[in-house]
Design an enzyme around this catalytic site. Structure first.
Site, PDB file in Angstrom:
ATOM      1  N   HIS A   1       0.656   1.185 -13.656  1.00  0.00           N
ATOM      2  CA  HIS A   1       1.439  -0.208 -14.022  1.00  0.00           C
ATOM      3  C   HIS A   1       3.099  -0.036 -14.011  1.00  0.00           C
ATOM      4  CE1 HIS A   1       2.109  -4.410 -15.749  1.00  0.00           C
ATOM      5  NE2 HIS A   1       2.782  -3.829 -16.467  1.00  0.00           N
TER       6      HIS A   1
ATOM      7  N   ASN B   1      -5.421   2.782 -13.595  1.00  0.00           N
ATOM      8  CA  ASN B   1      -4.504   1.812 -13.151  1.00  0.00           C
ATOM      9  C   ASN B   1      -3.062   2.469 -13.354  1.00  0.00           C
ATOM     10  OD1 ASN B   1      -3.683  -0.789 -12.047  1.00  0.00           O
ATOM     11  ND2 ASN B   1      -3.114  -1.429 -14.076  1.00  0.00           N
TER      12      ASN B   1
ATOM     13  N   GLY C   1       0.587  -1.202   0.064  1.00  0.00           N
ATOM     14  CA  GLY C   1      -0.155   0.043  -0.134  1.00  0.00           C
ATOM     15  C   GLY C   1       0.771   1.177   0.159  1.00  0.00           C
ATOM     16  N   THR C   2       1.887   1.219  -0.543  1.00  0.00           N
ATOM     17  CA  THR C   2       2.706   2.418  -0.441  1.00  0.00           C
ATOM     18  C   THR C   2       2.115   3.531  -1.414  1.00  0.00           C
ATOM     19  OG1 THR C   2       4.442   1.714  -2.181  1.00  0.00           O
ATOM     20  CG2 THR C   2       4.964   1.581   0.165  1.00  0.00           C
TER      21      THR C   2
ATOM     22  N   MET D   1      -4.202  -6.357  -7.676  1.00  0.00           N
ATOM     23  CA  MET D   1      -3.389  -7.452  -8.623  1.00  0.00           C
ATOM     24  C   MET D   1      -4.690  -8.612  -9.260  1.00  0.00           C
ATOM     25  SD  MET D   1      -0.543  -6.375  -8.190  1.00  0.00           S
ATOM     26  CE  MET D   1       0.372  -7.700  -9.057  1.00  0.00           C
ATOM     27  N   ARG D   2      -5.649  -7.770  -9.605  1.00  0.00           N
ATOM     28  CA  ARG D   2      -6.864  -8.588 -10.237  1.00  0.00           C
ATOM     29  C   ARG D   2      -7.305  -7.981 -11.445  1.00  0.00           C
ATOM     30  NH1 ARG D   2      -7.872 -13.045  -7.626  1.00  0.00           N
ATOM     31  NH2 ARG D   2      -9.863 -13.412  -9.176  1.00  0.00           N
TER      32      ARG D   2
ATOM     33  N   ARG E   1     -17.355 -13.932 -10.719  1.00  0.00           N
ATOM     34  CA  ARG E   1     -18.357 -13.349 -11.008  1.00  0.00           C
ATOM     35  C   ARG E   1     -19.221 -12.742  -9.838  1.00  0.00           C
ATOM     36  NH1 ARG E   1     -23.733 -14.192 -11.158  1.00  0.00           N
ATOM     37  NH2 ARG E   1     -23.258 -16.426 -10.926  1.00  0.00           N
TER      38      ARG E   1
END
Length: 191
Positions: A108, A106, A11-12, A89-90, A65
């Site tokens: 990356h 996001n 969580g940085t 990470m999903r 789902r």
């Protein structure tokens, strides 16, 4: 505008962003942290900022789902307008994408389209590249394939280790992500 951050680990990036929301350097209100790992340290960081936390796993829901439908319900219940992924990470699935398309950003740790998916820093290092980078992009149904908003290169130095490279990539993330989000969120609040 109400914001949720999704994270999976230490969580940085969450903490960098939470501080900026707290100082009102980022437009909107950070209303929620969602974490898919109930023991992740990011939850402790959220508690430090008095940010409400929702946490559960795919396994606890029975299938992806149902997991995503449960998240979507929580987002709607909390009147969330925008989602920031910070080490989540999903892959985001249809139950969330359908409601929040164009409203999920996001971060990356690679200069996309190179090294989408997991272990990007390690893969760039192992391939003896001269540089890698950081990318901020919108989420779509693919893996790190959505429209790119901002990118910055990070050199891979001759004496680097994976750890030293990772630190510089994270330093770049901590600069680029808030600066990019500041523009995005301000534009959305001005509309």
């Amino acid at each position: 505008m109400k914001i949720a951050i999704f994270a999976s680990g230490n969580g940085t990036n969450f903490e960098v962003l939470a501080k900026q929301f707290q100082k009102r350097e980022l437009a909107g209100e950070l209303k929620l942290l969602f974490c898919d790992h109930p023991d992740a340290y990011v939850i402790q960081r959220a508690k430090k900022f008095n940010i409400p936390v929702e946490t559960f796993t795919v396994k606890s829901c029975g299938e992806k789902r149902l997991y995503e439908e449960k998240i979507a319900h929580i987002l709607i219940e909390n009147q969330i307008d925008f989602i920031i992924l910070a080490g989540y990470m999903r892959v985001i699935g249809q139950p969330i994408l359908a409601k929040y398309e164009g409203c999920i950003v996001n971060l990356h740790p690679a200069y996309l389209p190179e090294y989408p998916g997991l272990h990007s820093i390690e893969r760039a290092f192992a391939d003896h590249k001269k540089q890698t980078g950081v990318t901020v992009h919108y989420i779509d149904s693919g893996v790190d394939s959505g429209p790119i908003i901002a990118q910055e290169h990070v050199a891979i130095l001759p004496d680097d280790t994976v750890e030293t490279l990772e630190k510089r990539v994270h330093d770049c993330e901590h600069r680029l992500y808030p600066a990019t989000l500041k523009k995005i969120l301000q534009n959305r609040c001005d509309k």
